[in-house]
Design an enzyme around this catalytic site. Structure first.
Site, PDB file in Angstrom:
ATOM      1  N   HIS A  55       0.831  -1.208   0.000  1.00  0.00           N
ATOM      2  CA  HIS A  55       0.000   0.000   0.000  1.00  0.00           C
ATOM      3  C   HIS A  55       0.870   1.264   0.000  1.00  0.00           C
ATOM      4  O   HIS A  55       1.584   1.521   0.971  1.00  0.00           O
ATOM      5  CB  HIS A  55      -0.867  -0.037   1.271  1.00  0.00           C
ATOM      6  CG  HIS A  55      -1.824   1.084   1.411  1.00  0.00           C
ATOM      7  ND1 HIS A  55      -1.755   1.994   2.437  1.00  0.00           N
ATOM      8  CD2 HIS A  55      -2.890   1.443   0.655  1.00  0.00           C
ATOM      9  CE1 HIS A  55      -2.750   2.857   2.321  1.00  0.00           C
ATOM     10  NE2 HIS A  55      -3.452   2.540   1.251  1.00  0.00           N
ATOM     11  N   HIS A  93      -0.678  10.707  -2.279  1.00  0.00           N
ATOM     12  CA  HIS A  93      -2.012  10.410  -1.746  1.00  0.00           C
ATOM     13  C   HIS A  93      -2.896  11.643  -1.625  1.00  0.00           C
ATOM     14  O   HIS A  93      -4.011  11.681  -2.114  1.00  0.00           O
ATOM     15  CB  HIS A  93      -1.879   9.734  -0.375  1.00  0.00           C
ATOM     16  CG  HIS A  93      -3.204   9.423   0.255  1.00  0.00           C
ATOM     17  ND1 HIS A  93      -3.883  10.329   1.058  1.00  0.00           N
ATOM     18  CD2 HIS A  93      -3.997   8.328   0.194  1.00  0.00           C
ATOM     19  CE1 HIS A  93      -5.020   9.792   1.456  1.00  0.00           C
ATOM     20  NE2 HIS A  93      -5.118   8.580   0.950  1.00  0.00           N
ATOM     21  N   ASP A 148      -1.544   5.949  -5.451  1.00  0.00           N
ATOM     22  CA  ASP A 148      -2.575   6.955  -5.684  1.00  0.00           C
ATOM     23  C   ASP A 148      -2.045   7.916  -6.744  1.00  0.00           C
ATOM     24  O   ASP A 148      -0.851   8.248  -6.725  1.00  0.00           O
ATOM     25  CB  ASP A 148      -2.849   7.731  -4.393  1.00  0.00           C
ATOM     26  CG  ASP A 148      -3.276   6.817  -3.266  1.00  0.00           C
ATOM     27  OD1 ASP A 148      -4.318   6.164  -3.395  1.00  0.00           O
ATOM     28  OD2 ASP A 148      -2.551   6.747  -2.250  1.00  0.00           O
TER      29      ASP A 148
HETATM   30  O1  G3P Z   1      -6.135   0.525  -1.388  1.00  0.00           O
HETATM   31  C1  G3P Z   1      -7.199   1.376  -1.131  1.00  0.00           C
HETATM   32  C2  G3P Z   1      -6.835   2.408  -0.119  1.00  0.00           C
HETATM   33  O2  G3P Z   1      -5.591   2.926  -0.456  1.00  0.00           O
HETATM   34  C3  G3P Z   1      -7.867   3.487  -0.035  1.00  0.00           C
HETATM   35  O3  G3P Z   1      -7.609   4.456   0.943  1.00  0.00           O
HETATM   36  O4  G3P Z   1      -6.854   6.635   1.738  1.00  0.00           O
HETATM   37  O5  G3P Z   1      -5.257   4.774   1.614  1.00  0.00           O
HETATM   38  O6  G3P Z   1      -6.063   5.849  -0.466  1.00  0.00           O
HETATM   39  P1  G3P Z   1      -6.395   5.474   0.946  1.00  0.00           P
HETATM   40 CA    CA Z   2      -4.942   4.540  -2.022  1.00  0.00          CA
END
Ligand code: G3P
Ligand code: CA
Length: 288
Positions: free
Chosen positions: A8, A50, A37
Site C-alpha cells: 500500500h 495520496h 494513488d
Molecule cells: O487501497 C485502497 C486504499 O488505499 C484506499 O484508501 O486513503 O489509503 O487511499 P487510501
Molecule cells: Ca490509495
C-alpha cells in the site's frame, strides 16, 4: 490460492509512502503487486501522491495540481517520516515518483507484478484524470483487452463510482475495483473546519457515493470490490456474499495478523498492506 498481497503506497510502513524507497522495499518484501494513488500535476503529468495537497508528506505546501513535475521533484518527500533512506534506494532527489517513474521501477524488477492505481477524487481536473490515465497507458503500450503492460497487470481503483463508470469504457471489467468505506459523520466533521451546512452536504455526497458504489458491486458492474478492513468487519455477511457471487475482494489496509486472518477466513482473495512481508508471514504461518 493464498491471497494476493499489494504493498500500500509501497512498503509505506517502512519508508515514506509513494517514495522510490517504499516501492523498492515492497519488491524486496516479495509483494505480488503495489498500490499507488495518482493525481495530475499542473503540467498534466500523473504523479504518485495520496493527498490533494503537499503539506502532510512533503517539504512543500499548497495543491499538487498547482505544481509542475519539476517543482514536485525539488521537494523533500521522505524526511517527514523520520526514517533515513539507504543510498541503495536512491538519493533524496530520486524519491518523488511520477507514474512513468513507477512503471520503470516495476519493469526493472524483472518479474511479473500487479499495479493497482487509485484515482483520487475530488480532483480539480474531474474525470479528465481518468482520460489522462488511459491516454498515458495507451501511449506506454497498455493492452485494453487484458489490461497488461509488458509484465504488469494493471487494475484501477476509486471510491468514486463515476470514475469506475468512466474507466469501464476503456478498461476490462475484471480490472475495476470499486472502493467502499462506511461514512463516519463524526470523522468527516473532525477532518473539516466547515460550517454545519457544508458538513451536512459533504456527508450526504459521501453517503450517496457509497450507496452507488455498493450498487455497482452488487450489480457486478465492476469485477473487484475494495472494502476497508472496518467495512469488512462491520458487514462480513455482505463481503461473504460478494465472494460467493463470484466477486474478487481486495481489502485495505491490512496491517495486523488478526485482520489478515479474519479476512482470509471470510475468503478475501487480495489484501493491501503497509507491511506486505508481515502479512505474507501471518498468512503462511496460518496455512502450515
Ligand atoms: O487501497 C485502497 C486504499 O488505499 C484506499 O484508501 O486513503 O489509503 O487511499 P487510501
Ligand atoms: Ca490509495
Amino acid at each position: 490460492m493464498p491471497p494476493v498481497i499489494f504493498a500500500h503506497r509501497g512498503s509505506s510502513g517502512t519508508y515514506a509512502e509513494h517514495t522510490r524507497a517504499a516501492y523498492l522495499q515492497a519488491l524486496a518484501d516479495g509483494a505480488d503487486g503495489v498500490e499507488c494513488d495518482v493525481h495530475l500535476s499542473r503540467d498534466g503529468q500523473l504523479v504518485c501522491i495520496h493527498d490533494t495537497t503537499l503539506d502532510r508528506t512533503t517539504s512543500g505546501s499548497g495543491d499538487v495540481a498547482d505544481h509542475t513535475v519539476a517543482e514536485l521533484r525539488a521537494l523533500d518527500v521522505a524526511a517527514w517520516k523520520g526514517v533515513g533512506i539507504p543510498s541503495a534506494f536512491g538519493g533524496a532527489g530520486e524519491q518523488f515518483l511520477t507514474l512513468t517513474d513507477l512503471l520503470a521501477l516495476l519493469h526493472d524488477a524483472g518479474r511479473p507484478l500487479r499495479l493497482a492505481i487509485e484515482l483520487k477524487h475530488p480532483s480539480p481536473f474531474g474525470l479528465r484524470l481518468e482520460e489522462a490515465l488511459i491516454a498515458f497507458l495507451m501511449d506506454e503500450g497498455w493492452d485494453p483487452e487484458t489490461s497488461r503492460l509488458r509484465g504488469l497487470e494493471i487494475s484501477f481503483m476509486s471510491f468514486n463510482p463515476d470514475s469506475m463508470r468512466q474507466l469501464a469504457e476503456s478498461a476490462p471489467h475484471h480490472m475495476l475495483c470499486q472502493l467502499v468505506a462506511d461514512v463516519e459523520p463524526q470523522e468527516v466533521r473532525d477532518a473539516l473546519r466547515f460550517g454545519s451546512i457544508a458538513e451536512g452536504a459533504l456527508i450526504a455526497v459521501l453517503q450517496r457515493a457509497l450507496k452507488e458504489g455498493e450498487e455497482l458491486i452488487d450489480a457486478q458492474e465492476v469485477g473487484i470490490a475494495g472494502p476497508g478492513v472496518e467495512y469488512a468487519r462491520d458487514h462480513p455477511e455482505r463481503v461473504r456474499r460478494w465472494i460467493q457471487e463470484g466477486m474478487r475482494v481486495r481489502a485495505w489496509t491490512v496491517n495486523t495478523e488478526e485482520d489478515a486472518l479474519f479476512l482470509a477466513d471470510l475468503g478475501v482473495q487480495e489484501m493491501t498492506s503497509d507491511y506486505p512481508a508481515r502479512i505474507r508471514l501471518a498468512l503462511e504461518g496460518n496455512r502450515q
